[in-house]
Design a protein around this motif. Structure first.
Motif, PDB file in Angstrom:
ATOM      1  N   TRP A   1       0.849  -1.197   0.000  1.00 21.21           N
ATOM      2  CA  TRP A   1       0.000   0.000   0.000  1.00 21.21           C
ATOM      3  C   TRP A   1       0.880   1.240   0.000  1.00 21.21           C
ATOM      4  O   TRP A   1       1.928   1.282   0.645  1.00 21.21           O
ATOM      5  N   PHE A   2       0.410   2.271  -0.751  1.00 19.71           N
ATOM      6  CA  PHE A   2       1.098   3.550  -0.827  1.00 19.71           C
ATOM      7  C   PHE A   2       0.082   4.659  -0.594  1.00 19.71           C
ATOM      8  O   PHE A   2      -1.089   4.523  -0.948  1.00 19.71           O
ATOM      9  N   LYS A   3       0.573   5.783  -0.002  1.00 21.04           N
ATOM     10  CA  LYS A   3      -0.281   6.952   0.180  1.00 21.04           C
ATOM     11  C   LYS A   3       0.266   8.093  -0.660  1.00 21.04           C
ATOM     12  O   LYS A   3       1.446   8.412  -0.589  1.00 21.04           O
ATOM     13  N   GLY A   4      -0.603   8.706  -1.435  1.00 22.06           N
ATOM     14  CA  GLY A   4      -0.212   9.819  -2.287  1.00 22.06           C
ATOM     15  C   GLY A   4       0.426   9.329  -3.566  1.00 22.06           C
ATOM     16  O   GLY A   4       0.706   8.135  -3.780  1.00 22.06           O
ATOM     17  N   ALA A   5       0.690  10.300  -4.436  1.00 24.60           N
ATOM     18  CA  ALA A   5       1.200   9.946  -5.768  1.00 24.60           C
ATOM     19  C   ALA A   5       2.638   9.450  -5.706  1.00 24.60           C
ATOM     20  O   ALA A   5       3.027   8.542  -6.457  1.00 24.60           O
ATOM     21  N   LYS A   6       3.454  10.019  -4.831  1.00 24.15           N
ATOM     22  CA  LYS A   6       4.874   9.658  -4.784  1.00 24.15           C
ATOM     23  C   LYS A   6       5.255   9.062  -3.443  1.00 24.15           C
ATOM     24  O   LYS A   6       6.424   9.059  -3.076  1.00 24.15           O
ATOM     25  N   GLY A   7       4.274   8.538  -2.723  1.00 24.98           N
ATOM     26  CA  GLY A   7       4.580   8.019  -1.404  1.00 24.98           C
ATOM     27  C   GLY A   7       5.297   6.683  -1.470  1.00 24.98           C
ATOM     28  O   GLY A   7       5.217   5.943  -2.466  1.00 24.98           O
ATOM     29  N   SER A   8       6.000   6.367  -0.401  1.00 28.49           N
ATOM     30  CA  SER A   8       6.661   5.072  -0.287  1.00 28.49           C
ATOM     31  C   SER A   8       5.693   4.076   0.332  1.00 28.49           C
ATOM     32  O   SER A   8       4.621   4.432   0.801  1.00 28.49           O
ATOM     33  N   ALA A   9       6.077   2.778   0.305  1.00 26.47           N
ATOM     34  CA  ALA A   9       5.214   1.743   0.879  1.00 26.47           C
ATOM     35  C   ALA A   9       4.964   2.058   2.352  1.00 26.47           C
ATOM     36  O   ALA A   9       5.861   2.479   3.079  1.00 26.47           O
ATOM     37  N   LEU A  10       3.717   1.839   2.749  1.00 29.81           N
ATOM     38  CA  LEU A  10       3.338   2.162   4.125  1.00 29.81           C
ATOM     39  C   LEU A  10       3.923   1.130   5.076  1.00 29.81           C
ATOM     40  O   LEU A  10       3.603  -0.051   5.007  1.00 29.81           O
ATOM     41  N   ARG A  11       4.793   1.617   5.978  1.00 32.06           N
ATOM     42  CA  ARG A  11       5.453   0.709   6.907  1.00 32.06           C
ATOM     43  C   ARG A  11       5.321   1.171   8.365  1.00 32.06           C
ATOM     44  O   ARG A  11       5.833   0.536   9.247  1.00 32.06           O
ATOM     45  N   ASP A  12       4.655   2.283   8.570  1.00 29.56           N
ATOM     46  CA  ASP A  12       4.576   2.821   9.939  1.00 29.56           C
ATOM     47  C   ASP A  12       3.758   1.908  10.838  1.00 29.56           C
ATOM     48  O   ASP A  12       2.958   1.081  10.372  1.00 29.56           O
ATOM     49  N   ASP A  13       3.969   2.079  12.107  1.00 22.87           N
ATOM     50  CA  ASP A  13       3.246   1.254  13.075  1.00 22.87           C
ATOM     51  C   ASP A  13       1.751   1.559  13.111  1.00 22.87           C
ATOM     52  O   ASP A  13       0.976   0.793  13.660  1.00 22.87           O
ATOM     53  N   ILE A  14       1.354   2.680  12.547  1.00 23.26           N
ATOM     54  CA  ILE A  14      -0.063   3.029  12.638  1.00 23.26           C
ATOM     55  C   ILE A  14      -0.892   2.260  11.619  1.00 23.26           C
ATOM     56  O   ILE A  14      -2.118   2.370  11.636  1.00 23.26           O
TER      57      ILE A  14
END
Length: 1189
Positions: A483-496
């Motif tokens: 999963w990615f957020k935004g057009a240029k975001g990186s893969a979602l890895r945060d604890d949230i």
């Protein structure tokens, strides 16, 4: 790759909802996906294993399956292929494997009886159904048999056999009579599990000719009937008569009376038995015993306890049932039959077997080429089932070989599978009690990733709640998800963030900054797919003012308020619920925005009212309870128990307390025999009680009713109880208010207050009246009279004391001995007059009379007192005018021998006599005694007029006093001038002869106001005064001079000014008068009061009761101007200050002598300077001017 987080235990439910394990996952039912993917067949619907059909209807054997491509269907019957094309009665539903056999047009159901199995097949494999055993239902008739009548003696045991015909399925058995009424059953008579009717002992009422056993076959909705059985129960005496009539003397024997006996079992037989039941079924154990008296059955489990929540007793505890039986329920169960003569027990050894049941059924496998997997089939049972495998409906031992599979008992292991490894496998677990069959396919697919979630899906989530972004995917091999957020975001890895295995991205606590576009990417070795979704965070909906708890009385109006705050971009709807359901469709309920109003509240409106605020994203609610209160509902179900002669127990069921606790119950009774329709208070009991022990009176036809009371008031009365008539008894009490008084000189009237019907205690109420003379030795005389209240004894001596008593009696007996009351026979008029009458004149208005008492025997009755007759008369004409003379009477109560005569007129001649009084009347009068009253002070002159005023003289005319009270000796005239400031001048005292009625005063000042005080005198003193005022006229010469200068202009102007000033002064004067102003010389006037006019104090005396024989009341008219009231508006005392304590009581309640009773006379009212009088001149400008000058 995003981090995959494990959820804590509290989120297991969420995982189960979201997570789909690929190893157990069927191909998603996405329509587009299904168009492209192949899938082996899966059986979705089939008929039951044991399929009993109705032979009167067409046979339908179901078999439905799914797969890609759609499967084809075939059937076997009794293990061989069933060619449906060759049987014109058999058709298969298009696109389905369901068979329809048309036996209603022709053919028989028995022809198609057998074991059927369905096979669904496509290019990926074949799935098979269970073995479906098809059998037509049967409801055979009872075989005809001749049933002999059964005759047995009272107390014997009896079993009536049913033995119904064998049907499919087994019938339901019940016993009825020929009127189709179920036969009553009890601990003594009951039906066994096999349908037989058991009698532990028979009674004569068991005799009947229509014991009929019925068998109901539910499948065919038919009922079969056995031939009626006749049973006759005869007593011992009847049995002896029958034996004697049929046997010779040598063969005759006597049937012994039936004796009590200990229990023995009718079923089961012996001391032990065995019972086998399958796991999951209902275990039914039965013990039926005979004996006299009827035995009672008890159940225990040896070395254990009966399961609490699964144990039930049926058939009057003769049957023990345990539902959902398991292997743990195996063991020995003991039933015990017990009566007064002994006990017997029977042990049933229970063994629980089990048909196969799943521990782990095989699940479908979707694998990609080269992957590994396994199918597991685990089952249990008793005995342990045997596991066998089939591939595409063929035993795996003879199925085509597949190098990728390996069989290891209950597991098939797959390794490095290829597309040709796709197949449907069947697992069969069986033992002697049944089998289980499960289909599970292995589908080997090679598919690039596909994202099944719609592109650009918008998710709206309430702030601070979890956000779940879907990414449903499919691929083989299993794709990985990022999963990615935004057009240029990186893969979602945060604890949230939490990434679930089904591809869903979870944001556990979404915040406003979580808003945005999210991209899901799915990859496997065959390719990649991605999809964008959008997330918006909304404000939560909140109830800022909740509805509040309300307590209202029935019939009033109540309102609930529910104020809500919500996100303005969402649509809000507010719904009101009552008790979690819709509001009643009633016009009394009004919903207006955030308010709910209920008008004319009823009992049914009580409950919880919930305000539900809904948006498309969230929902909040708040509730409030409405309590409708009122007086209680009436009690009901009144019942009388423990009915004794003088008590009964009343019980009732309280009505609804309408949300206010009942504090007490009021019990009332009605006596339908004596006072029908009239309810009386019986007693009150606490609101916690529902029974009351009531004390009763004999011979009353009672009905009771109960009312409940709470803090709001009293309920309506309950319906009356049944009537209860108590037995008759002798009276408890005697009449009250017993008196013995004579109405005539020769009788005794005995009266009493009769008993009412409630107190009579029985029929035939009468009274025994008894009497005798108090001072004599006579025996009691008595008479019994009916229910009356008076009895007259005639021929009695005059006024003799008697003892009397009245006793109640009725048809049952006498009341207790009554109390004795003393009375007297009738009175007669007194015979003797009082003697030695003496009169002592105290003063001019008061005299004291003394007399000697009369002998008691001459009174001939109860002494009431003495009565004085007195009157005013002329000397020498006392006897001649007596009949026209007004006489007055004073009565003195009791035995007094003196009294006071008040209100006498002074200077008068009086006569009097005295008489004794008893209850019958007055005795003879004493000789008349005469006396004279001395002179008194006179009353005020009747009138005073001032006439003929001149410059220096005034003429006075008057009328003598209306009551001179003696011989007038002279008049006294006092007068004094009043100046313009209302000050009094010197007082002039003038004596005038008594024979004058006119007097002229000369040498007075002109134009001067004078005040006159005028009163008469006797030898006793001065009387009340009368006052008057007058003004002398103006000097004529001065008036002439005034006329002469009045023609001058300057004088006219001066006079106008003076007149205006005088007018102003007059206005001020009149205002002061209207406010109650008085002459300032009032105190001087009081100070110059005539010292000769003083009140007279006389000695105290005793006064009697006063009345006048003839009306001489004078009209009490209001006093005119110049009235005889002193100037200080007070009344002066002239006569006696005697106390009224010793006076007699007036017969007519008033004195007719004008003021003579209290010895006070009114003085003339003094005129105030500002008021004027009848003879005074009206104020004129000229007089006013002269006074001013």
């Amino acid at each position: 790759m995003p981090k995959k987080k494990r959820l804590p235990a509290g989120r297991v439910a969420l995982i189960l909802f979201l997570c789909q394990m690929i190893s157990a996952l069927e191909v998603p039912l996405d329509p587009k996906l299904l168009e492209d993917l192949v899938q082996p067949p899966t059986i979705t619907q089939q008929s039951p294993k044991d399929y009993i059909i109705d032979p009167r209807e067409n046979i339908v054997i179901q078999c439905e399956a799914k797969g890609k491509p759609p499967p084809s269907f075939s059937w076997t019957r009794n293990g061989t292929h069933f060619d449906i094309d060759k049987d014109p009665l058999v058709t298969m539903k298009p696109g389905s494997g369901t068979l329809t056999i048309n036996i209603m047009s022709e053919g028989k159901a028995e022809t198609y009886e057998g074991v059927y199995q369905c096979t669904a097949r496509n290019e990926r494999g074949a799935a098979i159904s269970n073995n479906i055993v098809v059998r037509p239902s049967r409801s055979p008739l009872w075989t005809k048999e001749k049933l002999e009548p059964i005759t047995l003696r009272n107390g014997q045991s009896l079993v009536l056999p049913c033995r119904p015909p064998l049907g499919l399925p087994p019938p339901i058995i019940f016993w009825m009579d020929n009127s189709f009424q179920r036969l009553p059953q009890s601990e003594r008579v009951s039906q066994g599990l096999n349908g037989d009717l058991y009698f532990s002992n028979v009674l004569p009422e068991d005799t009947r000719e229509d014991y009929i056993c019925y068998a109901r076959f539910n499948h065919t909705q038919t009922i079969q009937q056995k031939q009626p059985i006749s049973v006759k129960v005869i007593s011992v005496d009847e049995l002896n008569d029958t034996i004697a009539a049929n046997l010779s003397d040598t063969e005759f024997y006597s049937a012994k009376p039936n004796r009590e006996r200990p229990p023995t079992f009718l079923t089961p037989e012996g001391n032990t038995s065995n019972k086998e039941e399958l796991r999951g079924n209902v275990l039914s154990l039965e013990c039926i015993a005979e004996g006299l008296p009827t035995p009672v059955i008890y159940w225990i489990k040896e070395d254990g306890t009966l399961p609490t929540n699964r144990t039930f007793y049926r058939n009057f505890k003769k049957t023990l049932q345990i539902i959902q039986v398991s292997e743990a329920d195996s063991g020995n169960y003991q039933c015990i039959a017990k009566n007064a003569l002994g006990a017997i027990h029977h042990t049933i050894s229970v063994t629980v077997k089990a048909a196969p049941y799943w521990i782990l059924a095989p699940q479908n496998l979707v694998l990609s080429p080269g992957e590994d997997g396994s199918l597991i089939c685990r089952a249990n049972g008793n005995p342990k089932p045997r596991i066998s495998w089939l591939s595409n409906g063929v035993p795996i031992e003879i199925a085509p070989d597949d190098p990728s599979r390996k069989i290891d008992g209950d597991t098939i292991i797959f390794s490095n599978v290829q597309e040709r490894s796709s197949a449907v496998y069947q697992c069969n677990a069986s033992n002697e009690y049944g089998y289980l069959l499960a289909n599970a396919f292995v589908n080997v697919l090679a598919e690039p990733p596909r994202i099944l979630t719609s592109a650009n899906t918008l998710y709206q989530v309430i702030a601070n709640r979890p956000a779940l972004l879907d990414c449903a995917f499919f691929g083989s091999p299993l794709p990985t998800i990022e999963w990615f957020k935004g057009a240029k975001g990186s893969a979602l890895r945060d604890d949230i963030y939490v990434l679930h295995e089904n591809g869903t991205l979870e944001i556990p606590v979404a915040q406003k900054d979580s808003t945005g576009t999210y991209t899901c990417v799915a990859r496997n070795k065959l390719g990649m797919a991605k999809n964008e979704v959008h997330l918006e965070i909304k404000d939560p909906t909140r109830i800022i003012k909740q509805p509040e708890y309300a307590v209202v009385q029935r019939g009033s109006t109540v309102s609930f308020e529910c104020k809500v705050k919500h996100d303005h971009t969402l649509t809000l709807t507010i719904t009101w619920l009552k008790d979690n359901g819709e509001l009643p469709s009633d016009g009394r309920f009004t919903v207006d925005k955030d308010h709910l109003e209920v008008a004319d509240v009823r009992d049914s409106d009580g409950g919880a009212y919930t305000c539900v605020a809904n948006t498309t994203l969230d929902m909040v609610s708040a509730s409030a309870v409405l309590s409708v209160v009122d007086v209680p509902n009436p009690p009901f179900d009144l019942e009388l128990t423990d009915q004794l002669d003088k008590s009964v127990q009343l019980s009732w069921t309280p009505g609804d307390d309408n949300n206010r606790p009942i504090t007490k119950f009021i019990i009332e009774y009605e006596d339908a025999m004596h006072e029908a329709g009239l309810w009386h208070h019986q007693t009150e009991v606490s609101g916690m009680q529902t029974t009351a022990q009531l004390k009763l009176s004999p011979y009353v036809n009672y009905s009771f009713r109960v009312m409940a009371v709470n803090s709001l008031g009293r309920s309506l009365p309950s319906e009356p109880s049944e009537q209860y008539l108590t037995k008759a008894a002798e009276p408890d009490t005697n009449p009250t208010a017993v008196e013995g008084l004579g109405s005539e000189p020769d009788n005794l009237v005995i009266t009493w207050k009769p008993l009412n019907g409630f107190e009579s205690n029985g029929p035939g109420l009468q009274y025994k009246v008894s009497w005798r003379q108090k001072d004599g030795d006579d025996e009691w005389a008595s008479v019994v009279v009916a229910n009356v209240s008076k009895y007259i004894v005639s021929g009695t001596p005059t006024f003799v004391p008697y003892l009397v008593k009245v006793q109640a009696l009725n048809d049952v007996g006498f009341a207790p001995e009554p109390a004795v009351v003393m009375g007297h026979s009738g009175e007669d008029l007194p015979m003797v007059a009082p003697g030695n009458v003496r009169v002592n004149v105290v003063n001019s208005t008061l005299a004291e009379v003394h007399w000697d008492p009369v002998p008691l025997k001459s009174i001939r009755g109860h002494l009431q007192g003495y009565r004085i007759y007195y009157w005013k008369a002329q000397e020498g004409s006392l006897k001649r005018n007596r009949r026209h003379i007004e006489k007055k009477i004073l009565t003195f109560q009791g035995s007094k021998t003196h009294g006071m005569l008040p209100g006498l007129e002074p200077f008068s001649h009086y006569a009097l006599n005295v008489r004794v009084v008893n209850g019958k009347g007055e005795g003879p009068a004493s000789p008349d005694r005469v006396f004279n009253t001395p002179e008194g002070v006179p009353s005020a002159p009747s009138s005073l007029k001032i006439i003929n005023p001149t410059l220096d003289s005034l003429t006075l005319e008057w009328d003598p006093p209306s009551r001179p009270n003696g011989i007038l000796t002279e008049y006294t005239l006092k007068y004094q001038p009043i100046n313009s400031t209302h000050e009094l001048g010197p007082l002039v005292d003038l004596k005038i002869p008594a024979n004058k009625t006119r007097w002229t005063l000369k040498n007075l000042n002109f134009s001067t106001r004078y005040k006159f005080y005028f009163y008469a005198q006797t030898a006793a003193g001065s009387g009340s005064q009368i006052t008057e005022e007058a003004v002398t006229t103006v000097d004529e010469a001065m008036a002439s001079r005034q006329v002469d200068i009045a023609t001058q202009g300057w004088f006219i102007g001066l006079m106008c000014a003076v007149a205006l000033l005088i007018l102003i002064l007059l206005i001020v004067c009149f205002i002061r008068r209207n406010k109650g102003g008085k002459y300032p010389v009032k105190e001087k006037e009081d100070a110059h009061a005539d010292p000769e006019i003083q009140p007279m104090k006389e000695d105290d005396g005793t006064f009697g009761e006063y009345r006048s024989l003839e009306s001489d009341a004078e009209d009490h008219k209001p006093l005119k101007k110049g009235s005889r009231t002193p100037s200080d508006r007070t009344v002066k005392k002239e006569d006696s200050d005697d106390s009224l304590v010793d006076y007699g009581e007036g017969v007519n309640g008033q004195f007719n002598e004008d003021g003579s009773f209290i010895g006070q006379y009114s003085g003339k009212k003094e005129k105030e300077p500002a008021e004027g009088n009848e003879s005074s001149e009206a104020p004129s400008p000229v007089n006013a001017m002269n006074s001013f000058v």
